[in-house]
Motif scaffolding. Structure first.
Motif, PDB file in Angstrom:
ATOM      1  N   SER A   1      28.372  24.393  32.543  1.00  0.00           N
ATOM      2  CA  SER A   1      29.525  24.818  33.597  1.00  0.00           C
ATOM      3  C   SER A   1      28.822  25.041  34.805  1.00  0.00           C
ATOM      4  CB  SER A   1      29.909  26.227  33.007  1.00  0.00           C
ATOM      5  OG  SER A   1      30.872  26.875  34.073  1.00  0.00           O
ATOM      6  N   THR A   2      29.524  24.879  36.029  1.00  0.00           N
ATOM      7  CA  THR A   2      29.258  24.789  37.133  1.00  0.00           C
ATOM      8  C   THR A   2      29.291  26.163  37.914  1.00  0.00           C
ATOM      9  OG1 THR A   2      30.810  24.060  38.167  1.00  0.00           O
ATOM     10  CG2 THR A   2      29.625  22.406  37.681  1.00  0.00           C
ATOM     11  N   ASP A   3      30.011  26.917  37.072  1.00  0.00           N
ATOM     12  CA  ASP A   3      30.481  28.285  37.798  1.00  0.00           C
ATOM     13  C   ASP A   3      30.914  29.144  36.786  1.00  0.00           C
ATOM     14  OD1 ASP A   3      33.021  27.843  37.218  1.00  0.00           O
ATOM     15  OD2 ASP A   3      33.511  27.132  39.362  1.00  0.00           O
ATOM     16  N   ASN A   4      31.131  30.461  37.105  1.00  0.00           N
ATOM     17  CA  ASN A   4      31.815  31.586  36.207  1.00  0.00           C
ATOM     18  C   ASN A   4      33.252  31.087  35.517  1.00  0.00           C
ATOM     19  OD1 ASN A   4      29.243  32.840  35.726  1.00  0.00           O
ATOM     20  ND2 ASN A   4      29.585  34.151  37.561  1.00  0.00           N
ATOM     21  N   ARG A   5      33.877  30.308  36.316  1.00  0.00           N
ATOM     22  CA  ARG A   5      35.042  30.001  35.862  1.00  0.00           C
ATOM     23  C   ARG A   5      35.261  29.155  34.580  1.00  0.00           C
ATOM     24  NH1 ARG A   5      38.872  30.039  39.680  1.00  0.00           N
ATOM     25  NH2 ARG A   5      40.284  30.140  37.934  1.00  0.00           N
ATOM     26  N   GLY A   6      34.096  28.444  34.268  1.00  0.00           N
ATOM     27  CA  GLY A   6      34.559  27.525  33.141  1.00  0.00           C
ATOM     28  C   GLY A   6      34.881  26.274  33.557  1.00  0.00           C
ATOM     29  N   ARG A   7      34.397  25.552  34.583  1.00  0.00           N
ATOM     30  CA  ARG A   7      34.595  24.340  35.007  1.00  0.00           C
ATOM     31  C   ARG A   7      33.589  23.448  34.373  1.00  0.00           C
ATOM     32  NH1 ARG A   7      35.727  26.792  39.869  1.00  0.00           N
ATOM     33  NH2 ARG A   7      37.726  26.083  40.603  1.00  0.00           N
ATOM     34  N   ILE A   8      33.763  22.789  33.308  1.00  0.00           N
ATOM     35  CA  ILE A   8      32.998  21.996  32.332  1.00  0.00           C
ATOM     36  C   ILE A   8      32.671  20.639  32.811  1.00  0.00           C
ATOM     37  CG2 ILE A   8      32.847  21.031  29.912  1.00  0.00           C
ATOM     38  CD1 ILE A   8      33.091  24.230  30.132  1.00  0.00           C
ATOM     39  N   LEU A   9      31.260  20.494  32.783  1.00  0.00           N
ATOM     40  CA  LEU A   9      30.770  19.180  33.254  1.00  0.00           C
ATOM     41  C   LEU A   9      30.971  18.260  32.050  1.00  0.00           C
ATOM     42  CD1 LEU A   9      27.308  20.695  34.669  1.00  0.00           C
ATOM     43  CD2 LEU A   9      29.152  19.847  36.046  1.00  0.00           C
ATOM     44  N   PRO A  10      31.208  16.845  32.732  1.00  0.00           N
ATOM     45  CA  PRO A  10      31.465  16.074  31.541  1.00  0.00           C
ATOM     46  C   PRO A  10      30.374  15.345  31.091  1.00  0.00           C
ATOM     47  CG  PRO A  10      32.496  14.991  33.741  1.00  0.00           C
ATOM     48  CD  PRO A  10      31.844  16.571  33.822  1.00  0.00           C
ATOM     49  N   SER A  11      29.931  15.038  29.952  1.00  0.00           N
ATOM     50  CA  SER A  11      28.863  14.148  29.509  1.00  0.00           C
ATOM     51  C   SER A  11      28.956  12.819  29.513  1.00  0.00           C
ATOM     52  CB  SER A  11      28.486  14.596  28.020  1.00  0.00           C
ATOM     53  OG  SER A  11      29.580  13.998  27.200  1.00  0.00           O
TER      54      SER A  11
ATOM     55  N   ASP B   1      42.792  26.786  37.079  1.00  0.00           N
ATOM     56  CA  ASP B   1      42.481  26.027  38.204  1.00  0.00           C
ATOM     57  C   ASP B   1      42.172  24.684  37.674  1.00  0.00           C
ATOM     58  OD1 ASP B   1      43.219  27.787  40.250  1.00  0.00           O
ATOM     59  OD2 ASP B   1      41.069  28.717  40.045  1.00  0.00           O
ATOM     60  N   HIS B   2      42.235  23.615  38.502  1.00  0.00           N
ATOM     61  CA  HIS B   2      41.669  22.387  38.172  1.00  0.00           C
ATOM     62  C   HIS B   2      40.289  22.344  37.949  1.00  0.00           C
ATOM     63  CE1 HIS B   2      45.159  20.125  39.976  1.00  0.00           C
ATOM     64  NE2 HIS B   2      45.521  21.257  40.169  1.00  0.00           N
ATOM     65  N   ALA B   3      39.951  21.399  36.834  1.00  0.00           N
ATOM     66  CA  ALA B   3      38.504  21.241  36.565  1.00  0.00           C
ATOM     67  C   ALA B   3      37.976  19.912  36.207  1.00  0.00           C
ATOM     68  CB  ALA B   3      38.233  22.183  35.182  1.00  0.00           C
ATOM     69  N   TRP B   4      37.211  19.398  35.583  1.00  0.00           N
ATOM     70  CA  TRP B   4      36.727  18.125  35.508  1.00  0.00           C
ATOM     71  C   TRP B   4      36.732  17.375  34.257  1.00  0.00           C
ATOM     72  CZ3 TRP B   4      31.220  16.720  37.055  1.00  0.00           C
ATOM     73  CH2 TRP B   4      31.004  15.243  37.550  1.00  0.00           C
ATOM     74  N   ALA B   5      36.260  17.898  33.199  1.00  0.00           N
ATOM     75  CA  ALA B   5      35.791  17.343  31.908  1.00  0.00           C
ATOM     76  C   ALA B   5      37.009  17.683  31.079  1.00  0.00           C
ATOM     77  CB  ALA B   5      34.631  17.722  31.138  1.00  0.00           C
ATOM     78  N   SER B   6      37.388  16.625  30.289  1.00  0.00           N
ATOM     79  CA  SER B   6      38.323  16.609  29.335  1.00  0.00           C
ATOM     80  C   SER B   6      38.131  15.645  28.072  1.00  0.00           C
ATOM     81  CB  SER B   6      39.687  16.217  29.943  1.00  0.00           C
ATOM     82  OG  SER B   6      39.669  14.827  30.330  1.00  0.00           O
ATOM     83  N   ASN B   7      38.827  15.898  26.982  1.00  0.00           N
ATOM     84  CA  ASN B   7      38.742  15.249  25.862  1.00  0.00           C
ATOM     85  C   ASN B   7      39.695  13.906  25.869  1.00  0.00           C
ATOM     86  OD1 ASN B   7      36.794  16.995  24.522  1.00  0.00           O
ATOM     87  ND2 ASN B   7      38.387  18.132  24.433  1.00  0.00           N
ATOM     88  N   GLN B   8      39.252  12.802  25.144  1.00  0.00           N
ATOM     89  CA  GLN B   8      40.132  11.723  25.038  1.00  0.00           C
ATOM     90  C   GLN B   8      40.115  10.936  23.662  1.00  0.00           C
ATOM     91  OE1 GLN B   8      41.830  11.122  27.763  1.00  0.00           O
ATOM     92  NE2 GLN B   8      40.316  12.463  29.024  1.00  0.00           N
ATOM     93  N   PHE B   9      41.068  10.366  23.291  1.00  0.00           N
ATOM     94  CA  PHE B   9      40.941   9.620  22.040  1.00  0.00           C
ATOM     95  C   PHE B   9      41.385   8.003  22.165  1.00  0.00           C
ATOM     96  CE2 PHE B   9      45.050  11.503  22.034  1.00  0.00           C
ATOM     97  CZ  PHE B   9      45.954  10.502  21.702  1.00  0.00           C
ATOM     98  N   ILE B  10      40.784   7.336  20.915  1.00  0.00           N
ATOM     99  CA  ILE B  10      41.396   6.156  20.765  1.00  0.00           C
ATOM    100  C   ILE B  10      41.889   5.906  19.324  1.00  0.00           C
ATOM    101  CG2 ILE B  10      40.507   3.772  21.011  1.00  0.00           C
ATOM    102  CD1 ILE B  10      38.199   4.625  22.763  1.00  0.00           C
ATOM    103  N   VAL B  11      42.936   5.110  19.349  1.00  0.00           N
ATOM    104  CA  VAL B  11      43.410   4.921  17.956  1.00  0.00           C
ATOM    105  C   VAL B  11      43.586   3.312  18.075  1.00  0.00           C
ATOM    106  CG1 VAL B  11      45.505   4.994  16.414  1.00  0.00           C
ATOM    107  CG2 VAL B  11      44.923   6.993  17.932  1.00  0.00           C
ATOM    108  N   GLY B  12      43.142   2.674  17.095  1.00  0.00           N
ATOM    109  CA  GLY B  12      43.093   1.283  16.678  1.00  0.00           C
ATOM    110  C   GLY B  12      43.222   0.804  15.510  1.00  0.00           C
TER     111      GLY B  12
END
Length: 128
Positions: free
Chosen positions: A85-95, A45-56
């Motif tokens: 996590s906010t629940d047992n489904r693994g919806r990760i909270l972003p830092s 399902d949809h969740a919240w936190a994700s990883n990003q990157f910058i190249v320069g």
């Protein structure tokens, strides 16, 4: 991920070949993610936190990782009430919020005040 990595690598090699590495910044931005745990249809399902990157070029100090990443081998990180996590489904909270990330990139384009950033990114003031 292999295809994304190869594409970014080739893109950046062309930027360098044209001598534009100090004029170009490539970045990802998304607040979309998927849960670690499957749903009843064996998907995620949809969740919240994700990883990003910058190249320069020289304007980017490479090699830094900001935020905290859950340990995918530690189930406690993904349980309700766990550090991430906010629940047992693994919806990760972003830092860090997407607004924080974007505010830093926007500041590269000029001297923007906090009120300017608040107008561009309405949730900006909610994150320190």
């Amino acid at each position: 991920m292999l295809q994304v990595g190869e594409t970014v690598y080739r893109f950046w090699k062309e930027i360098e070949a044209q001598g534009l590495e100090d004029c170009v910044t490539l970045f990802t931005a998304s607040d979309f993610e998927r849960t670690y745990g499957p749903n009843s249809n064996k998907g995620t399902d949809h969740a919240w936190a994700s990883n990003q990157f910058i190249v320069g070029g020289s304007q980017i100090k490479g090699g830094d990782i900001h935020g905290v990443q859950p340990d995918s081998t530690n189930p406690a990180d993904f349980r309700s009430g766990g550090q991430f996590s906010t629940d047992n489904r693994g919806r990760i909270l972003p830092s860090h919020s997407v607004d924080e990330y974007m505010a830093e990139l926007i500041k590269w384009f000029g001297d923007f005040s906090d009120s300017d950033l608040e107008m561009i990114l309405p949730n900006y003031s909610k994150f320190a």
